[in-house]
Scaffold this motif. Structure first.
Motif, PDB file in Angstrom:
ATOM      1  N   ASN A  22       0.793  -1.217   0.000  1.00 43.74           N
ATOM      2  CA  ASN A  22       0.000   0.000   0.000  1.00 43.74           C
ATOM      3  C   ASN A  22       0.830   1.273   0.000  1.00 43.74           C
ATOM      4  O   ASN A  22       0.296   2.356   0.177  1.00 43.74           O
ATOM      5  N   ASN A 213      -5.604  13.165  -5.272  1.00 41.59           N
ATOM      6  CA  ASN A 213      -6.349  11.933  -5.537  1.00 41.59           C
ATOM      7  C   ASN A 213      -6.191  10.924  -4.403  1.00 41.59           C
ATOM      8  O   ASN A 213      -7.162  10.292  -3.975  1.00 41.59           O
ATOM      9  N   LYS A 214      -4.974  10.783  -3.922  1.00 42.04           N
ATOM     10  CA  LYS A 214      -4.700   9.842  -2.839  1.00 42.04           C
ATOM     11  C   LYS A 214      -5.415  10.250  -1.551  1.00 42.04           C
ATOM     12  O   LYS A 214      -6.054   9.423  -0.880  1.00 42.04           O
ATOM     13  N   ALA A 216      -7.948  12.362  -1.211  1.00 41.74           N
ATOM     14  CA  ALA A 216      -9.406  12.426  -1.349  1.00 41.74           C
ATOM     15  C   ALA A 216     -10.023  11.087  -0.954  1.00 41.74           C
ATOM     16  O   ALA A 216     -11.068  11.034  -0.300  1.00 41.74           O
ATOM     17  N   LYS A 217      -9.374   9.996  -1.340  1.00 43.61           N
ATOM     18  CA  LYS A 217      -9.857   8.665  -0.948  1.00 43.61           C
ATOM     19  C   LYS A 217      -9.708   8.448   0.546  1.00 43.61           C
ATOM     20  O   LYS A 217     -10.563   7.853   1.196  1.00 43.61           O
ATOM     21  N   LYS A 218      -8.610   8.958   1.100  1.00 44.29           N
ATOM     22  CA  LYS A 218      -8.336   8.760   2.520  1.00 44.29           C
ATOM     23  C   LYS A 218      -9.275   9.575   3.406  1.00 44.29           C
ATOM     24  O   LYS A 218      -9.751   9.092   4.436  1.00 44.29           O
ATOM     25  N   THR A 219      -9.544  10.834   3.013  1.00 43.81           N
ATOM     26  CA  THR A 219     -10.339  11.735   3.853  1.00 43.81           C
ATOM     27  C   THR A 219     -11.804  11.791   3.476  1.00 43.81           C
ATOM     28  O   THR A 219     -12.622  12.303   4.245  1.00 43.81           O
ATOM     29  N   GLY A 220     -12.137  11.299   2.283  1.00 40.47           N
ATOM     30  CA  GLY A 220     -13.522  11.373   1.829  1.00 40.47           C
ATOM     31  C   GLY A 220     -13.927  12.738   1.308  1.00 40.47           C
ATOM     32  O   GLY A 220     -15.103  12.982   1.032  1.00 40.47           O
ATOM     33  N   LYS A 222     -14.310  15.638  -1.470  1.00 40.49           N
ATOM     34  CA  LYS A 222     -14.470  15.665  -2.922  1.00 40.49           C
ATOM     35  C   LYS A 222     -13.739  16.870  -3.498  1.00 40.49           C
ATOM     36  O   LYS A 222     -14.338  17.840  -3.959  1.00 40.49           O
ATOM     37  N   GLU A 224     -10.756  18.122  -6.201  1.00 39.76           N
ATOM     38  CA  GLU A 224     -10.249  17.606  -7.472  1.00 39.76           C
ATOM     39  C   GLU A 224      -8.967  18.272  -7.955  1.00 39.76           C
ATOM     40  O   GLU A 224      -8.220  17.674  -8.727  1.00 39.76           O
ATOM     41  N   GLU A 251      -2.566  17.987   2.264  1.00 34.63           N
ATOM     42  CA  GLU A 251      -3.559  17.376   3.152  1.00 34.63           C
ATOM     43  C   GLU A 251      -4.209  18.430   4.051  1.00 34.63           C
ATOM     44  O   GLU A 251      -5.430  18.448   4.230  1.00 34.63           O
TER      45      GLU A 251
END
Length: 356
Positions: A22, A213-214, A216-220, A222, A224, A251
């Motif tokens: 990961n 992108n990384k 956004a998945k971790k924190t939820g 949206k 871009e 971040e």
């Protein structure tokens, strides 16, 4: 078969396996990073010792993982040891292990990191921090591929590949007696120098997009992209903390952003130059050169506007005609822009306003 590892060791192995699958990709398009990719490809297939050199935050561990994951040992563990984080009185036990009763508090046998990495790779981060007395034992591991646990009476053969990393100048450490020369030459078989982020600024847009992108998945969140204004600010900044600092600032900015685009970022203020800095490291400039650099910096900060609202003249607290006169005297003209325009970010549409 009886399990040879303790519960703590099993947990450590699981964490390493999770990390190996990961970890963030090492990315970049600039020539210096493409050179790193080629070096990784060249050395991965061998068992040669690799020494990764570079400032803190440049991605040395990512390169170590890339070497391991592209090697014949990729099915085994890559064990990481941070030599700077371990107390001097514990690092020997961590690396080589110990037998029960070998010292006060040794209530059970412990398998060291060299044994845990058997068949795989051991990554010795911050190798320049390793105590001199342990450097001798590490040299033996490199030469003989064997260890002895603390309190043990038998020699244990280990099948490992060693990758080391440091942010120190090891040649200087050797000359000043803090690092063994024989160990340095044994580690320096295949050096990979990591460039600081300030020398690969063309990769900042790519890295910023990757982290958005990384994260956004971790924190939820949206989110871009970053605005052009923020992107220009990121490129102007010198990044003393390198790629790691960029990731952390992205971040933090994402957490503070309410829309889908990061339109503001709080970059640290430049640190004042120490008055005790070595003269060899202090650039010598005339007063005119300093004034010229300052005017260019103000124009850059004002996005190319020399006069009018939000212009450099207002920030400098001088009349526009006075600023124009100083610019002509200091040689700030169209040729100046052509020579350094890539670093001052002046849009073509307002060149006439700057150079009159």
């Amino acid at each position: 078969m009886q399990n040879q590892f303790s519960n703590g060791e099993e947990i450590y192995i699981k964490e390493e396996l999770d990390t190996a699958h990961n970890c963030a990709d090492f990315i970049g398009d600039c020539p210096c990073i493409q050179k790193i990719f080629r070096l990784v490809q060249l050395v991965s297939g061998s068992d040669s010792t690799v020494l990764i050199l570079g400032e803190t935050g440049t991605g040395k561990e990512l390169v170590a993982r890339a070497v391991h994951n592209n090697s014949p040992r990729k099915g085994k563990l890559m064990i990481k040891v941070n030599c700077a984080a371990l107390p001097a009185n514990l690092i020997e036990s961590e690396l080589f292990g110990h037998e029960r009763g070998s010292f006060t508090g040794a209530i059970e046998r412990r398998i060291g990191k060299f044994e845990l990495a058997g068949g795989g790779t051991i990554f010795l981060d911050e190798i320049g921090e390793m105590p001199l007395e342990l450097q001798v034992k590490l040299l033996r591991v490199l030469q003989e591929k064997e260890i002895e646990r603390l309190g043990g009476r038998t020699t244990i053969k280990v099948d490992i590949r060693i990758i080391a990393a440091t942010n120190r100048d090891l040649e200087k450490e050797v000359s000043e007696g803090r690092f063994r020369s024989d160990l340095y030459y044994r580690l320096n078989i295949f050096p990979i120098p990591m460039p600081p982020l300030r020398e690969r600024k063309e990769d900042i847009p790519l890295l910023a997009s990757h982290f958005i992108n990384k994260l956004a998945k971790k924190t939820g969140r949206k989110i871009e992209a970053v605005s052009n204004k923020v992107l220009h600010e990121l490129i102007r900044y010198d990044w003393p903390g390198n790629v790691r600092e960029l990731e952390h600032l992205i971040e933090r900015s994402m957490l503070l952003t309410t829309g889908t685009t990061i339109s503001h970022i709080d970059l640290p203020s430049p640190r004042p130059t120490s008055l005790s800095a070595s003269p060899a490291n202090v650039p010598l400039k005339t007063i005119d050169e300093i004034e010229r650099d300052h005017i260019l910096a103000m124009i850059k900060y004002c996005s190319g506007r020399a006069s009018g609202p939000g212009g450099a003249a207002k920030l400098l607290q001088v009349n526009a005609s006075t600023l124009n006169s100083r610019m002509k005297k200091l040689g700030i003209n169209k040729k100046t822009y052509e020579r350094v325009g890539a670093s001052i970010f002046v849009p073509d549409a307002i060149l006439k306003e700057i150079f009159y």
